[in-house]
Every structure is written in structure tokens, then in C-alpha cells.
Scaffold this motif. Sequence first.
Motif, mmCIF file in Angstrom:
data_model
loop_
_atom_site.group_PDB
_atom_site.id
_atom_site.type_symbol
_atom_site.label_atom_id
_atom_site.label_comp_id
_atom_site.label_asym_id
_atom_site.label_seq_id
_atom_site.Cartn_x
_atom_site.Cartn_y
_atom_site.Cartn_z
ATOM 1 N N PRO A 18 0.819 -1.221 0.000
ATOM 2 C CA PRO A 18 0.000 0.000 0.000
ATOM 3 C C PRO A 18 0.854 1.274 0.000
ATOM 4 N N LEU A 19 2.011 1.221 0.634
ATOM 5 C CA LEU A 19 2.878 2.403 0.664
ATOM 6 C C LEU A 19 3.353 2.753 -0.745
ATOM 7 N N ILE A 20 3.724 1.755 -1.524
ATOM 8 C CA ILE A 20 4.158 2.004 -2.903
ATOM 9 C C ILE A 20 2.998 2.560 -3.728
ATOM 10 N N ALA A 21 1.793 2.001 -3.538
ATOM 11 C CA ALA A 21 0.632 2.520 -4.276
ATOM 12 C C ALA A 21 0.395 3.985 -3.919
ATOM 13 N N PHE A 22 0.507 4.310 -2.642
ATOM 14 C CA PHE A 22 0.302 5.689 -2.196
ATOM 15 C C PHE A 22 1.382 6.616 -2.757
ATOM 16 N N LEU A 23 2.632 6.177 -2.685
ATOM 17 C CA LEU A 23 3.735 7.009 -3.177
ATOM 18 C C LEU A 23 3.681 7.196 -4.688
ATOM 19 N N VAL A 24 3.332 6.161 -5.422
ATOM 20 C CA VAL A 24 3.225 6.274 -6.879
ATOM 21 C C VAL A 24 2.156 7.295 -7.247
ATOM 22 N N TYR A 25 1.022 7.228 -6.574
ATOM 23 C CA TYR A 25 -0.024 8.195 -6.878
ATOM 24 C C TYR A 25 0.424 9.614 -6.531
ATOM 25 N N CYS A 26 1.043 9.793 -5.372
ATOM 26 C CA CYS A 26 1.502 11.132 -4.974
ATOM 27 C C CYS A 26 2.553 11.667 -5.951
ATOM 28 N N PHE A 44 -8.416 15.371 -1.829
ATOM 29 C CA PHE A 44 -9.366 14.323 -1.449
ATOM 30 C C PHE A 44 -8.885 12.967 -1.955
ATOM 31 N N ASN A 45 -8.384 12.922 -3.174
ATOM 32 C CA ASN A 45 -7.893 11.660 -3.737
ATOM 33 C C ASN A 45 -6.693 11.145 -2.953
ATOM 34 N N ILE A 46 -5.789 12.041 -2.565
ATOM 35 C CA ILE A 46 -4.634 11.614 -1.764
ATOM 36 C C ILE A 46 -5.105 11.087 -0.419
ATOM 37 N N TRP A 47 -6.057 11.772 0.193
ATOM 38 C CA TRP A 47 -6.596 11.301 1.467
ATOM 39 C C TRP A 47 -7.266 9.944 1.281
#
Length: 153
Positions: A37-45, A61-64
Motif C-alpha cells: 500500500p505504501l508504494i501505491a500511495f507514493l506512486v499516486y503522490c 481528497f484523492n490523496i486522502w
Amino acid sequence: PFETRHLEFLCISCSIALVNVFAYFSTVRTCRLYIVPLIAFLVYCIIVFVLGSPFPTGVFFNIWYVGVSCGFAYIGCWRHEHHHRQEWKATLAVVEKDKQLVDIQQINKAFSTMAGTTSDIVLTMDGSLRIVLSDDSHEAYFGRPVNQLPFDQ
């Protein structure tokens, strides 16, 4: 009507669903699974802040949403692993108890065999000192049936 700004949120939701499915059904230990999940979050950011978003009004909102969803994915995976570990420990305890029972039965059989070779009559009793196994030799020796009688009678 479908608008293109909903496509970004749909892609995010689909990727979070894939992360959740991977986190739930994978056999990776939870202590190492936080990476998915951390990689998914970082890739999106990184995509949002480096490449930019075509619809910058919903970025925070999408980042949250991605962060909270990744957190829930990790927590769900941790609970799933904890549940499976408890099942595994319970199964291991049952197998160990079965092994102990088999060992006790083998010891009892050995003592019964040894007593049968050294004695004329061997009585088998339960925990309340009642005779549980009786055969014809017992009836002939005592002159009556002794099955289920207390030992002191």
C-alpha cells in the motif's frame, strides 16, 4: 453522463481494490506487506505532484482517499494474518494433544500387557474406580459379573 474527471477517481478506486485483493490473499507476512500500500500511495503522490493532475480540484481528497484505503488494506491484512495464526496455533495444539493421548494409550497398553503376564487377573478401572472392562475370567474368579461395579465391592 460520464465526465472525464471521474476517470481519475475510478482509476484510483480500481488500483486500491487491486491493492486490497493482493494484501488480503497474499501469503506475505504483514510486517513486510506495508510496502504494497505504501508504494501505491507514493506512486499516486509522485504522479500527481510531478506530472500533475488534469483535475487539480480533487487532488487532496484523492490523496486522502488513497492513504486511508491503504491504511485499511494494511489493517485488514494484519487482522487476516492474526486470525490465520490463531487457527494454526489451535490446530498445532490439537495435534500435540492427540500425540500425547496416543502416547498415554501406548503406555497404558504396555502396563496392561506387563500386568497381564505377571498376574492372574487384571482389572481396568475408570477415574471413579469402577471396573470398566470385564471378561469371563473375571466372572469365574469373582463368581459374579463385575462390570461397572465399584472397586471396593
